[in-house]
Design a protein around this motif. Structure first.
Motif, short mmCIF file in Angstrom:
data_model
loop_
_atom_site.label_atom_id
_atom_site.label_comp_id
_atom_site.label_asym_id
_atom_site.label_seq_id
_atom_site.Cartn_x
_atom_site.Cartn_y
_atom_site.Cartn_z
N ARG A 32 -3.74 -2.74 12.42
CA ARG A 32 -3.71 -1.84 11.26
C ARG A 32 -2.43 -1.01 11.25
N GLN A 33 -2.04 -0.62 10.04
CA GLN A 33 -0.91 0.32 9.92
C GLN A 33 -1.39 1.70 10.32
N VAL A 116 6.42 6.60 1.33
CA VAL A 116 5.43 5.57 1.00
C VAL A 116 6.10 4.20 0.92
N LEU A 119 6.68 2.93 4.42
CA LEU A 119 5.45 2.48 5.05
C LEU A 119 5.16 1.04 4.67
N ARG A 121 3.85 -2.54 3.59
CA ARG A 121 2.61 -3.23 3.96
C ARG A 121 2.56 -3.58 5.44
N SER A 124 4.35 1.22 10.53
CA SER A 124 3.66 2.46 10.87
C SER A 124 4.72 3.56 10.92
N TRP A 150 -1.85 10.75 2.70
CA TRP A 150 -3.18 10.15 2.82
C TRP A 150 -3.75 9.80 1.43
N LYS A 152 -2.08 8.83 -1.09
CA LYS A 152 -1.45 7.60 -1.58
C LYS A 152 -1.92 6.39 -0.79
N ARG A 153 -2.17 6.59 0.51
CA ARG A 153 -2.52 5.44 1.35
C ARG A 153 -3.72 5.75 2.25
N ASP A 155 -5.91 3.84 3.20
CA ASP A 155 -6.28 2.68 4.03
C ASP A 155 -5.63 2.73 5.41
N VAL A 156 -4.65 3.62 5.60
CA VAL A 156 -3.89 3.66 6.85
C VAL A 156 -4.60 4.56 7.85
#
Lengths: 215, 323
Positions: A32-33, A116, A119, A121, A124, A150, A152-153, A155-156
């Protein structure tokens, strides 16, 4: 000499100076990122944090750094080419956008875009949400940038990393380092609700990092 | 160059390799057979120690092949790592920073350079006299008087143990012993083997037979059974290795006894410091052993005495000391 070699040499030098003992509470291996967010007490922080990552994670992990500090020639060369640092405008990142002037708001938005995009796809990031170096005794309040990241992303994974003793290697105002053994603790990734208010997110993130200091 | 592959060196290599192989094999078999949780933990630690021994022996052998310079470099590096562990424990204040910088990057290299150059007189007084005077003087320049005597004493103590005492080990390579020319490397090996085997034997005897604690407040693992068994075993091995030294059997026994007793004193002293600072080990550099200082504590104390005994008794013409 290729850049990964220079990077390894710098990381090796940092490990010699800082002799980090590392503790992983978060799983060490991951596909995972991640956003590694750490307390900030020394210029050596990100190099040491970066140097103790497993090589396969290290290749994909980039530090976010203040543009004004890394502006000058050689430092910038190293930051950009060796560590592929994401350089952002500190004025924008550190200001609380709710009461910032329109110009600051704009630059904060731009900085977030840069982060962003960096970062992407695969990568990290290493960030220091206090925004500036502290005294090493306590973790200062976080700037809000980490919350917008967080948003914006979500999923990270957000992994708190507590760094101890690095300020003793190079105390403020000193330019010659002294080797001291340091400690790096990778805490468990933040457990977050679907929706968190800004205050609740920042409180949780700060508490998670602060707690690691007492591990 | 002190390194010469003679047949004795080959025997030593065979012995060390054989001993380590035996330890690895025993560890492997025992870790398969023990049932209790405590036994499993002990075997895991023992096997980690053996693995680290392989690495330490490899590094040591490599530096030996590079001659006196290589050994000086290796021990100088060990000194720096040891001092790094020590400084991390003594909680220096920012005002100590520059004095510490001098300790690491000036006194350490200069101490080893003096030995390398063969300047015995300077090497033995640099830290006890000149660093002793320099450290408090440099501290005054930082304009911080709180805890002054404590801070100066702690820094100087670290210099003595981590730099000065350890540097006596490679200093053995500079002794000119009649009839033992170009063979000093074996003298250093003798010191390291007897001191380290004494630690290993004390650990093993203590695990197997240990009942009566010697100093429970300082080191709960040290027992009379381990101490007597370890010293006796290491002295027996040291005596049996007399052929690699300039000593007779009896002299080798006496030297081994001196090394093991001083080694024990070193282990106990360093344990007292660890208790004082509230830690179990000096670090985690060497898997299973702890830090560099945990492994070097016996050498710190035995190397200076072994060096001076050898120099006084075996290097002629005898220095003025006896006249």
């Amino acid at each position: 000499m290729s850049h990964p070699l220079i990077a390894s040499a710098i990381a090796g030098g940092a490990r010699l100076l800082a002799g980090p003992t590392v503790r992983w509470i978060a799983p060490k291996a991951t596909s995972r990122q991640r956003i590694y967010f750490a307390n900030h007490t020394s210029h050596l922080d990100f190099v040491v944090l970066w140097s103790v990552l497993p090589p396969e994670l290290r290749r994909l992990t980039r530090p976010v750094a203040a543009k004004d500090y890394w502006q000058s020639g050689l430092k910038r060369q190293i930051a950009v080419n060796v560590f592929r640092a994401v350089l952002v405008d500190r004025g924008g990142k550190s200001s609380d956008s709710s009461n910032g002037a329109p110009g600051q708001l704009e630059s904060a938005r731009r900085a977030m875009e840069v982060i962003v995009r960096a970062l992407g796809r695969r990568h990290s990031l290493i960030i220091f949400p206090e925004g500036t170096r502290g005294d090493g005794d306590r973790v200062a309040a976080f700037k809000s940038g980490i919350y917008y990241l967080w948003c914006k992303r979500p999923d990270v994974e957000f992994v708190p990393v507590y760094l101890s003793n690095l300020n003793r290697i190079l105390p403020k105002g000193e330019f010659l380092p002294v080797p001291v053994i340091s400690r790096v603790v990778f805490g468990p990734p933040l457990q977050l609700e679907q929706r968190e208010s800004k205050d609740s997110f920042l409180t949780k993130a700060h508490a998670a990092l602060d707690a690691l200091g007492h591990e | 160059m002190n390194f010469k592959v003679d047949h004795q060196m080959l025997w030593i290599a065979v012995g060390v390799f054989g001993g380590l192989s035996l330890a690895s094999l025993t560890g492997f078999v025992l870790s398969r057979t023990v049932k209790s949780d405590g036994g499993k933990a002990t075997m895991a630690n023992m096997n980690a120690r053996t693995r680290s021994w392989w690495i330490m022996v490899a590094i040591f052998a490599l530096s030996f092949m590079l001659g006196t310079g290589g050994s000086m470099f290796l021990f100088g590096f060990i000194s720096l790592l040891a001092l790094r562990e020590y400084v991390s424990l003594i909680s220096p204040v920012p005002a100590d920073h520059r004095t510490l910088f001098w300790s690491f990057f000036v006194f350490t290299p200069v101490q080893y350079l003096f030995w390398y150059a063969g300047w015995y007189g300077l090497a033995v007084i640099l830290i006890p006299v000149y660093a002793f005077l320099f450290v408090p003087t440099r501290l005054t320049l930082a304009h911080e008087t709180a805890g002054f005597l404590d801070r100066a004493a702690r820094i100087h103590w670290g210099l003595m143990v981590c730099i000065y005492c350890i540097s006596y080990a490679p200093a053995l390579l500079t002794l000119q012993i009649p009839g033992y020319e170009k063979q000093d490397a074996k003298l250093l090996l003798f010191l390291v083997m007897v001191a380290q085997l004494s630690d290993v034997f004390q650990y093993v005897w203590g695990k197997v037979l240990g009942r009566h604690k010697i100093a429970p407040t300082i080191s709960p693992n040290k027992t009379w059974e381990g101490f007597v068994g370890g010293v006796a075993s290491a002295c027996a091995v040291g005596t049996a290795l007399y052929w690699m030294t300039p000593f007779t059997r009896l002299e080798a026994l006496g030297m081994s006894f001196a090394i093991t007793i001083m080694g024990f004193a070193g282990g106990l002293t360093m344990s007292a410091i660890k208790r004082d600072r509230g830690v179990k080990d000096f670090g985690a550099t060497i898997e299973g052993h702890g830090g560099i200082l945990d492994r070097m504590d016996s050498i710190c104390f035995s190397a200076p005495l072994f060096f001076h005994l050898t120099r006084w008794l075996f290097v002629s013409p005898h220095p003025k000391f006896f006249h």
